[in-house]
Enzyme design. Structure first.
Site, PDB file in Angstrom:
ATOM      1  N   GLU A 126       1.651  56.634  12.831  1.00 18.65           N
ATOM      2  CA  GLU A 126       2.780  56.145  13.627  1.00 18.65           C
ATOM      3  C   GLU A 126       2.595  56.547  15.089  1.00 18.65           C
ATOM      4  OE1 GLU A 126       7.649  56.747  13.762  1.00 18.65           O
ATOM      5  OE2 GLU A 126       6.390  58.184  12.700  1.00 18.65           O
ATOM      6  N   HIS A 127       2.315  57.820  15.321  1.00 18.70           N
ATOM      7  CA  HIS A 127       2.057  58.342  16.665  1.00 18.70           C
ATOM      8  C   HIS A 127       0.648  58.923  16.698  1.00 18.70           C
ATOM      9  CE1 HIS A 127       6.471  59.094  15.902  1.00 18.70           C
ATOM     10  NE2 HIS A 127       6.538  58.354  16.996  1.00 18.70           N
TER      11      HIS A 127
END
EC number: 1.1.1.23
Length: 430
Positions: free
Chosen positions: A327-328
């Site tokens: 996601e990050h």
């Protein structure tokens, strides 16, 4: 002890594959209960909302009203610290400017045959924004979900938020007004999703529902999908940090813990080529854990799902990062920019040691609603396009129909669709 994977180990590939397939959420079997809630709201409207709110949130909506009033929002502004309101305004303005650059352009052109083709973009008319209550009631998420809708030109932005024991986070109301939310209703859970999808006496239906929630909310979104659009079914938050030994271990540890404090099922991963640096980061994590208000949550997340991956060199980190599809993704290495074009799968990339993921959470301008659980392999973060739809345009004159018609007739007959063929042939007297 945090999980450690070493690329030099002979069974690394087997362990890495098992790590990728590990499940971080305990799936609750809630579909039957949720379907009952959704069906009842669809049949009974407001009366079902009143009953479920009494039962689940311990609030009497007959006394408070389902809708949040302008006076309540005014009171929220009065209660909110001025400095926080200013910070939210800064975040709003940066989100608005960045997302304005995503607005697509209509296109129309004439090809060599004289056929006119094109596409036209229009905003969805009404969208619903689900905001969780309790500890996950974040004003930043209101801005991130509502501002792209505002930029897209959505006419009606409707927010639903549970009010357990009658309590609403004033900053959530502040953020809603700052972002241009049209209506706010103090209902939550699967019943709020059903109300947005099907409408009640008080809440008019919308065309799309966005925003995170628990297992009941996620199940309700799956059930109403098709009647309305939905954004995504998001899982627990995650970060992958690719870092070399020249970083300050305390900085990297702080970034890992920024994810870990979200949820006991959140995941924080460090990937480095230096074992001594990895140990220094782990020690910094242990020191910092005890300074956090959410120590128990962060500790459980780091203990159960945290990981350190030791690679031979950073060239090996790239394919591994693409397989993780985080996601990050923070890239804190000497030539971070050189990594970026080679990353295919990540929700959002944070480049260099002075770009902590937390800036993206709040004031960077990019959206923090991102694909989780490796879904960055096939999906993107929330954007203006999620609140818009594209309509194709096509225009032929008699000449163009004569040029293209016979081929259309041929294909239609090959597919056994006589009426299709006749639709063209009748115009060409064939």
């Amino acid at each position: 002890m945090v999980t450690t994977l070493r690329q030099t180990d002979p069974d690394f590939e087997q362990k890495f594959a098992a790590f990728l397939s590990g499940k971080r959420e305990v799936s609750e079997d809630v579909d039957r209960a949720v379907r009952e809630i959704v069906d009842r709201v669809r049949r009974e409207g407001d009366s079902a909302l009143l009953d479920y709110s009494r039962r689940f949130d311990r609030i009497d909506l007959e006394k408070t009203g389902i809708a949040v009033t302008e006076a309540e929002i005014d009171a929220a502004f009065d209660a909110a610290p001025a400095s926080t309101v200013e910070a939210l305004k800064l975040a709003r303005d940066r989100i608005e400017k960045h997302h304005a650059r995503q607005l697509p352009k209509d296109d129309r052109y004439t090809d060599a045959l004289g056929v006119e083709l094109g596409s036209r973009w229009t905003a969805i008319k009404a969208v619903g924004l689900y905001v969780p209550g309790g500890t996950a009631s974040y004003p930043s998420s209101v801005l991130m979900n509502a501002m792209p809708a505002k930029v897209a030109g959505v006419d009606r932005i409707v927010m639903v938020v549970p009010a357990p024991d009658g309590n609403l986070n004033p900053l959530v109301l502040v953020a809603a007004r700052l972002a241009g939310v049209s209506e706010i209703y103090r209902v939550g859970g699967a019943q709020a999703i059903a109300a947005l999808a099907y409408g009640t006496e008080t809440i008019r239906p919308v065309a799309k529902i966005v925003g995170p929630g628990n297992a009941y909310v996620a199940a309700a979104k799956r059930i109403v999908f098709g009647t309305v659009g939905i954004d995504m079914i998001a899982g627990p938050s995650e970060v992958l940090i690719v870092a070399d030994k020249d970083n300050n271990p305390d900085w990297i540890a702080a970034d890992l813990l920024a994810q870990a404090e979200h949820d006991t099922a959140a995941q924080s991963i460090l990937m480095t080529n230096d074992e001594a640096f990895a140990h220094a980061v782990e020690e910094a994590v242990e020191r910092q854990l005890h300074t956090l208000a959410r120590t128990e949550t962060a500790s459980a997340s780091w203990r159960d799902f945290g990981a350190v991956i030791l690679v031979k060199d950073f060239e090996d980190a790239i394919p591994l990062a693409n397989r993780i599809a985080a996601e990050h993704l923070e890239i804190a290495v000497a030539d971070a920019e050189a990594f970026v074009p080679r990353i295919r799968n990540a929700g959002s990339i944070f480049i260099g040691g002075y770009t902590p993921e937390v800036i993206g959470d709040y004031v960077g301008g990019c959206n923090h609603v991102l694909p989780t659980a490796r879904s960055a392999r096939f999906s993107s973060g929330l954007s203006v396009l999620d609140y818009m739809k594209r309509t194709s345009l096509l225009k032929l004159g008699s000449e163009q129909l004569r040029a293209l018609g016979p081929a259309a007739i041929e294909i239609a007959r090959a597919e056994g669709l006589d009426a299709h063929a006749q639709s063209v042939a009748i115009r060409l007297n064939l």
